[in-house]
Design an enzyme around this catalytic site. Sequence first.
Site: not given
Ligand code: AHR
Length: 488
Positions: A27, A174-175, A237, A294
């Site tokens: 990114e 995205n998101e 994550y 992600e």
């Molecule tokens: O990877 C960092 C951020 O995490 C990304 O920009 C977003 O898609 C997610 O929340």
Amino acid sequence: MAELKMTIDKSNEISKINKEIYGHFSEHLGRCIYGGIYVGEDSPIPNTRGIRNDVVEALRAIKVPVVRWPGGCFADTYHWMDGIGPKDQRKKIVNVNWGNVTEDNSFGTHEFLDFCELIGCEPYVSVNVGSGTVREASEWVEYMTSSNVSPMTELRKKNGREEPWNVSFIGIGNENWGCGGEMTAEYYSDVYRQFQTFIRGPKKIACGPNGHNTEWTDTMMKKCHPGQMQGLSLHQYTIPTGNWGKKGSSVDFDENEYYKTLSNTWYMDRIIKDHKAVMQRYDWDKRIGLVVDEWGIWTDVLDGTNPGFLYQQNSMRDAILASINLNIFNENSDRVTMANIAQMVNVLQAIILTEGDQLVKTPTYHVFDMYKDHMEAKLVYSNIENKQIYEGGYLPAISQSVSVDTEGKMHITISNASLDEEFDIDCVMPRAEYKSVSAKILTAGYKECNTFENPDAVHPVSYDEVKLDGEKLSFKLPKCSVLAIELC
Ligand code: AHR
């Protein structure tokens, strides 16, 4: 030393492990693109058209299959026309998501696709839904992929690229439940349907759930059919402490936090299985892939670094974490068609760190290297007696996956998360007829990192504690280790 019994049934083929499971995400964030991948043509750092040669070489070595770009949250603020044409005329904008730094757009469409060609991977481009238009998105795809005569292809040629690029995947937003427009699933699914109508060619991937939100998945699956949506993304994550406000350090943590982190990362398996169950109800023949675009460990930033740049170190803990997640993706490859670790260079669980002209391959890089033979191989049945090692939550000591490649070689990847116990693995493989075995191991203290002063502190070495005897395989699995075994 405890003995664990393992079984591998090579004749029980479960699914193909798509190479895209070993994908990456880059990114416009911190020093991922600028400094990490791209330094500009005038840089003293050796480069090809501005792209770092050392980074290209490291990425080619692990056969990176696909890279997702330009974001992340950045994608829904990105207007692609700002990043084409003569560099001195490109617009300078503010990167509002990541530190409010100036984005000079010197790395745009041509540079990204050049990068993909240099490393030999497929591009996965995310178009702007949150603040963009359908026309902007559809013209971008036309600019990149069309071979017809049109205003967009004329513009591409004027900018120096005659032939279209081969863009395999387009992400539509995205998101969009968060930084991509704070939409509801109902609203986004309509917007998605509209955008995808005007995007022709590449496989289309919709914004999927935030972590465990199966309602989002249900709505998307109900409203979009496989002709409209070839992939549904998932972001998940691992936060060491489980607390976004104080995530935990990437270098300073104790054994309890080590175990808690790895226990947290196993949640990926539960989430994937729950989303798979929802998807199965609507798409029984699995035409829509789950795309974990992600994933990775997200810690507090390293002391003294810009909080908006998400720069963290990478330790042996992260190598174990990567091995667990990659084994989970392999094991779920009947539905998981792609995964992209966040992020490729200098951000979050990076496989590469750079400082000026120096480059460090992190422990996570080495795991990707050790796992690369799973790409495009067939996952086969494997099972192991396991042992729970953490009182605070689910954490089996062992994580494993086994595949057989097109040449018939078997690849076993297996890790031991325990800091206290090594294991003797006694494996039976009915009907397997292999003649030779070789192995590589990655092992170190759980906090050990590769630094610019000591870049090879954690690296794989060959391992001869693996014995093959007909249909039996036996090996020692040391504490805190990742092992890759090849049988020919
Ligand atoms: O990877 C960092 C951020 O995490 C990304 O920009 C977003 O898609 C997610 O929340």
